[in-house]
Design a protein around this motif. Structure first.
Motif, PDB file in Angstrom:
ATOM      1  N   UNK A  36       0.855  -1.185   0.000  1.00  0.00           N
ATOM      2  CA  UNK A  36       0.000   0.000   0.000  1.00  0.00           C
ATOM      3  C   UNK A  36       0.894   1.239   0.000  1.00  0.00           C
ATOM      4  N   UNK A  37       0.503   2.233  -0.808  1.00  0.00           N
ATOM      5  CA  UNK A  37       1.268   3.476  -0.965  1.00  0.00           C
ATOM      6  C   UNK A  37       2.690   3.193  -1.468  1.00  0.00           C
ATOM      7  N   UNK A  49       0.743  -4.694   3.590  1.00  0.00           N
ATOM      8  CA  UNK A  49       0.962  -5.588   2.465  1.00  0.00           C
ATOM      9  C   UNK A  49      -0.388  -5.991   1.889  1.00  0.00           C
ATOM     10  N   UNK A  50      -0.550  -5.767   0.593  1.00  0.00           N
ATOM     11  CA  UNK A  50      -1.767  -6.166  -0.116  1.00  0.00           C
ATOM     12  C   UNK A  50      -1.597  -7.628  -0.541  1.00  0.00           C
ATOM     13  N   UNK A  80      -4.806 -14.866  -0.685  1.00  0.00           N
ATOM     14  CA  UNK A  80      -5.043 -15.188   0.727  1.00  0.00           C
ATOM     15  C   UNK A  80      -5.567 -13.916   1.402  1.00  0.00           C
ATOM     16  N   UNK A  81      -6.514 -14.065   2.325  1.00  0.00           N
ATOM     17  CA  UNK A  81      -7.066 -12.886   3.005  1.00  0.00           C
ATOM     18  C   UNK A  81      -6.169 -12.507   4.184  1.00  0.00           C
ATOM     19  N   UNK A  82      -6.398 -11.310   4.707  1.00  0.00           N
ATOM     20  CA  UNK A  82      -5.647 -10.858   5.874  1.00  0.00           C
ATOM     21  C   UNK A  82      -5.888 -11.764   7.069  1.00  0.00           C
ATOM     22  N   UNK A  83      -7.155 -12.179   7.233  1.00  0.00           N
ATOM     23  CA  UNK A  83      -7.476 -13.029   8.376  1.00  0.00           C
ATOM     24  C   UNK A  83      -6.740 -14.364   8.310  1.00  0.00           C
ATOM     25  N   UNK A 108      -7.979  -7.545   3.219  1.00  0.00           N
ATOM     26  CA  UNK A 108      -7.090  -8.007   2.147  1.00  0.00           C
ATOM     27  C   UNK A 108      -5.625  -7.810   2.494  1.00  0.00           C
ATOM     28  N   UNK A 109      -5.349  -7.327   3.701  1.00  0.00           N
ATOM     29  CA  UNK A 109      -3.952  -6.997   3.979  1.00  0.00           C
ATOM     30  C   UNK A 109      -3.485  -7.391   5.361  1.00  0.00           C
TER      31      UNK A 109
END
Ligand SMILES: *Cc1c(COP(=O)(O)O)cnc(C)c1O
Length: 411
Positions: free
Chosen positions: A303-304, A314-315, A321-324, A353-354
């Motif tokens: 991101x950015x 991190x995207x 894979x999801x953030x969770x 997502x991150x």
């Protein structure tokens, strides 16, 4: 009677947590390990003393020693950040913001902060927080393309909404924030400017991020994040706000100050005034840059597009894979991160997502670029094979070995 004899259940939990802190790799951007000196002050018998009021103006007798403690804390904070006035009594970040908003605005006035899913904090006007319930809250966002703040768009929103307070500062924003530009915006629309520098206080103290002190009417901060002090907060302001802020802290929203924690803050400020602290923060930033470079080499989108602070987002969408799920599977390998929304996240806030990665805690253990490179490659291995128990186990063993070489308190 000693705790371990009287209460084995709580002793076990404390020892369990001590083991967890030694044996896991903490990449949570808002956490850190304060020194034993800070912990000693925090665990001291100063906690026994009631001291409602301010030094030499207390509502209790017997305050001669705690008066000294609070005066030392205030003096050191002033020296560290160069503020006109400091209140070291707020119990934590959210109450520091509460006292600040109540000092500057009335019930129902408009406040304007960064949207929570874009890196802002709950207490900057989110609907479930006092700040969103008691004030009319409007939010600015980061841009879709750059995922950074666009100051002319923030000005446009401020002109349309005429907020009483503009809040800048964030919990998940990886780039520098230009407090001077926020001051210009606030002046153009006649708003007060509040900076909440909770995450970056250590970087500001080290002189490696623009300080908000010359620009903001009021600056709030926690003391337990990059500043590496006790779990607490403080408020700094221009002289003209001093009386109002002090009254809102006590008796406005607090009773007796936690004198043990104020002592621990004083110790933390003393540490941050030492030349070594700048070296520490410098390494925090270098480690974050190292994460950025490694993640990019491994094909991740950040991101950015990266970081100039202690944290990065991190995207994970390209890794499917999801953030969770990433948080869960990394935890199995003793790598502790938190899931985090990315700007304009298509996933729900509990999924995301991150992941957010921060370097203050690992840097306190003494980890430098070579360790960060290893860690980043371990993270990639796991996120690329989240269902592979062998990989998780193998990485977990390597993480524990690394942790043993960089003890937190067991030195
Ligand atoms: C962490 C944080 C806070 C909250 O502090 P608590 O001590 O948890 O109440 C406030 N503002 C920002 C920007 C933060 O990152």
């Amino acid at each position: 009677m000693e705790l371990k004899n009287f209460d084995p259940e709580i002793t076990d939990a404390i020892q369990g947590e001590a083991g967890r802190e030694e044996n896991t790799l903490n990449l949570i951007a808002s956490e850190n390990y304060p020194s034993k000196a800070v912990l000693a002050a925090q665990g001291s018998l100063l906690q026994n003393k009631y001291a409602e009021g301010y030094p030499h103006r207390r509502y209790y007798g017997g305050c001669e020693f705690v008066d000294k403690v609070e005066e030392i804390a205030v003096d050191r904070a002033k020296k560290l950040f160069g503020s006109d006035h400091v209140n070291v009594q707020p119990l934590s970040g959210v109450p520091a913001n509460m006292a600040t908003f109540f000092s500057l605005a009335n019930f129902g006035d408009t406040i304007m902060g960064l949207a929570l899913p874009h890196g802002g904090h709950l207490s900057h006007g989110y609907s479930v927080s006092f700040s969103g319930k008691w004030f009319k809250s409007v939010n600015y966002q980061v841009e879709r393309d750059t995922e950074t703040l666009n100051y002319s768009n923030i000005l446009k929103l401020a002109e349309a909404e005429k907020p009483k307070i503009i809040i800048c500062g964030a919990s998940a924003y990886s780039r520098k924030i230009q407090f001077d530009k926020f001051r210009e915006i606030a002046d153009k629309v006649g708003a007060y400017l509040v900076t909440d520098m909770a995450h970056i206080a250590g970087i500001v103290a080290a002189g490696l991020h623009q300080s908000p002190i010359p620009y903001a009417d009021v600056v709030t901060t926690t003391t337990h994040k990059s500043l590496r002090g006790p779990r607490s907060a403080m408020i700094m302001c221009k002289s003209k706000w001093a009386e109002n802020i002090d009254k809102w802290v006590f008796p406005g929203i607090h009773g007796g100050p936690h004198m043990h924690t104020i002592a621990a803050k004083a110790v933390c400020f003393k540490e941050a005034l030492e030349p070594e602290f700048k070296g520490y923060i410098n390494q925090v930033l270098l480690n974050a840059k190292t994460f950025e470079n490694e993640f990019k080499k491994l094909g991740y989108r950040l991101v950015a597009d990266g970081t100039d602070t202690h944290l990065l987002l991190v995207d994970l969408r390209s890794k499917k894979i999801t953030g969770r799920d990433a948080e869960d599977v990394l935890t199995k390998a003793s790598i502790i991160v938190n899931r985090n929304t990315i700007p304009y996240d298509p996933e729900k806030p509990l999924i995301t997502s991150g992941i957010r990665i921060g370097t203050p805690a690992a840097t306190t253990r003494g980890m430098k670029e070579p360790e960060i490179k290893k860690i980043c490659n371990w993270i990639d291995k796991i996120l690329t094979n989240p269902g592979d128990e062998n990989t998780i186990k193998k990485v977990g063993t390597e993480v524990k070995e690394l942790c043993k070489s960089f003890p937190v308190y067991n030195k």
